[in-house]
Design a protein around this motif. Sequence first.
Motif, PDB file in Angstrom:
ATOM      1  N   ARG A 241      -4.797   0.936  15.204  1.00  0.00           N
ATOM      2  CA  ARG A 241      -3.778  -0.091  14.931  1.00  0.00           C
ATOM      3  C   ARG A 241      -2.541   0.441  14.229  1.00  0.00           C
ATOM      4  O   ARG A 241      -1.623  -0.309  13.959  1.00  0.00           O
ATOM      5  N   HIS A 242      -2.535   1.737  13.872  1.00  0.00           N
ATOM      6  CA  HIS A 242      -1.422   2.247  13.079  1.00  0.00           C
ATOM      7  C   HIS A 242      -0.592   3.298  13.813  1.00  0.00           C
ATOM      8  O   HIS A 242      -1.135   4.242  14.368  1.00  0.00           O
TER       9      HIS A 242
ATOM     10  N   ARG B 266       1.059   8.783  15.775  1.00  0.00           N
ATOM     11  CA  ARG B 266      -0.056   8.330  14.962  1.00  0.00           C
ATOM     12  C   ARG B 266      -0.008   8.984  13.579  1.00  0.00           C
ATOM     13  O   ARG B 266       0.550  10.078  13.420  1.00  0.00           O
ATOM     14  N   PRO B 267      -0.616   8.328  12.585  1.00  0.00           N
ATOM     15  CA  PRO B 267      -0.659   8.935  11.251  1.00  0.00           C
ATOM     16  C   PRO B 267      -1.261  10.334  11.305  1.00  0.00           C
ATOM     17  O   PRO B 267      -2.228  10.567  12.046  1.00  0.00           O
TER      18      PRO B 267
ATOM     19  N   GLU C 273      -3.252  10.088   6.858  1.00  0.00           N
ATOM     20  CA  GLU C 273      -3.966  10.387   8.107  1.00  0.00           C
ATOM     21  C   GLU C 273      -5.333   9.706   8.233  1.00  0.00           C
ATOM     22  O   GLU C 273      -5.905   9.685   9.320  1.00  0.00           O
ATOM     23  N   ASP C 274      -5.843   9.134   7.134  1.00  0.00           N
ATOM     24  CA  ASP C 274      -7.108   8.398   7.269  1.00  0.00           C
ATOM     25  C   ASP C 274      -6.954   7.181   8.188  1.00  0.00           C
ATOM     26  O   ASP C 274      -7.943   6.636   8.661  1.00  0.00           O
ATOM     27  N   LYS C 275      -5.708   6.786   8.457  1.00  0.00           N
ATOM     28  CA  LYS C 275      -5.486   5.639   9.349  1.00  0.00           C
ATOM     29  C   LYS C 275      -5.322   6.064  10.813  1.00  0.00           C
ATOM     30  O   LYS C 275      -5.120   5.220  11.690  1.00  0.00           O
ATOM     31  N   LYS C 276      -5.428   7.357  11.060  1.00  0.00           N
ATOM     32  CA  LYS C 276      -5.157   7.886  12.400  1.00  0.00           C
ATOM     33  C   LYS C 276      -5.969   7.209  13.502  1.00  0.00           C
ATOM     34  O   LYS C 276      -5.442   6.864  14.560  1.00  0.00           O
TER      35      LYS C 276
ATOM     36  N   SER D 172      -7.565   4.311  13.363  1.00  0.00           N
ATOM     37  CA  SER D 172      -7.776   2.863  13.185  1.00  0.00           C
ATOM     38  C   SER D 172      -7.534   2.122  14.499  1.00  0.00           C
ATOM     39  O   SER D 172      -7.982   1.005  14.676  1.00  0.00           O
TER      40      SER D 172
ATOM     41  N   HIS E  18       0.875  -1.178   0.000  1.00  0.00           N
ATOM     42  CA  HIS E  18       0.000   0.000   0.000  1.00  0.00           C
ATOM     43  C   HIS E  18       0.905   1.220   0.000  1.00  0.00           C
ATOM     44  O   HIS E  18       2.083   1.128   0.363  1.00  0.00           O
TER      45      HIS E  18
ATOM     46  N   GLU F 215       2.209   6.555   7.117  1.00  0.00           N
ATOM     47  CA  GLU F 215       0.842   6.274   6.670  1.00  0.00           C
ATOM     48  C   GLU F 215       0.047   7.572   6.526  1.00  0.00           C
ATOM     49  O   GLU F 215       0.315   8.562   7.208  1.00  0.00           O
TER      50      GLU F 215
END
Length: 305
Positions: free
Chosen positions: A107-108, A299-300, A100-103, A105, A54, A98
């Motif tokens: 898990r990231h 975090r992202p 920022e949409d994974k902020k 989650s 990804h 990563e």
Amino acid sequence: MDKLKSVEEGLKVKKEVLEISSELISSMGQFLRRKGFIEILPVIISPITDPLNHSVFEANIEYYDGRYSLTKSMIFHKQLAMRIHPKIFSFSPNIRLETEDKKDSGRHLIEFTQLDLEMREATRDDVMSLVEKMLINAFENLEEKFGTLLREMNPYFSVPETPFERVKYLEALEKYGSDFESVLSKRATQPFWLIDIPIDDREFYDKLDSNGKTLRDMDLIYPYGFGEASSGGEREYEYENIIRRMKYKGNDLESMKWYLEEVKKGIPPSAGCGIGIERLTRFVCNLEDVKSARLFAKRPGELSI
Ligand code: ASP
Ligand code: MG
């Protein structure tokens, strides 16, 4: 992007969580040493790193007329290390910038550590069985040292039973739809393996099965909705296959030329995996977000100390 997070934010981790994380690191390292593994020092910068499956922002450092990348995973160095020693592990810091949409989650983190291990001439089954024993050993040690405290933090804590269930990716996809990983993780009460991941869903370096469609690889999935713990598999090691797989994935051959030159000279067949330490700590301690599983978590989409 949010403004710089305060230093207090980076220090907002329970002392008990750090003690448990430290115990996990120690018991997994000791277990692997008992099994004949040696710990190698991590590689932080290299001209070659994992292309991942990804996209993330690139983290490169210009150096004279060359360029280093910060390590996304140590996969290629693990394969090269196989020339020197048949069983290696490293607590490897990985940088994956990563989006920022994974902020949220849970898990990231953009900086995390994985216990990266690799075994020469090994199969996927060898790795799965080793990891199961390693986790059971680590959980038993936790039980002994932190029993009451651990149960206060995590009423679901238990030492898993072996062998962990093995779920075939395509069968799960057909039965539960595209969200199957999270569906299965939420209903599970024991960690399980997701095996035979399709070629399009993984990087070029996991070995293609003779069926030409799925890989000789596996993810470990935690129960209670905690999701992915680890990925790994048997590796491609033959030059022609690697070139074919890289072209199939659209990977840039030029940027990987140093790796490819070494593959041409010969690297041993191997299998291995990487297990995220912060995710493991999050799972064991039943934490809402992986940011509470380490000090100075990033975090992202955030800038943190
Ligand atoms: N390269 C994998 C990852 O970091 C781990 C492994 O296959 O050993 O996702
Ligand atoms: Mg992976």
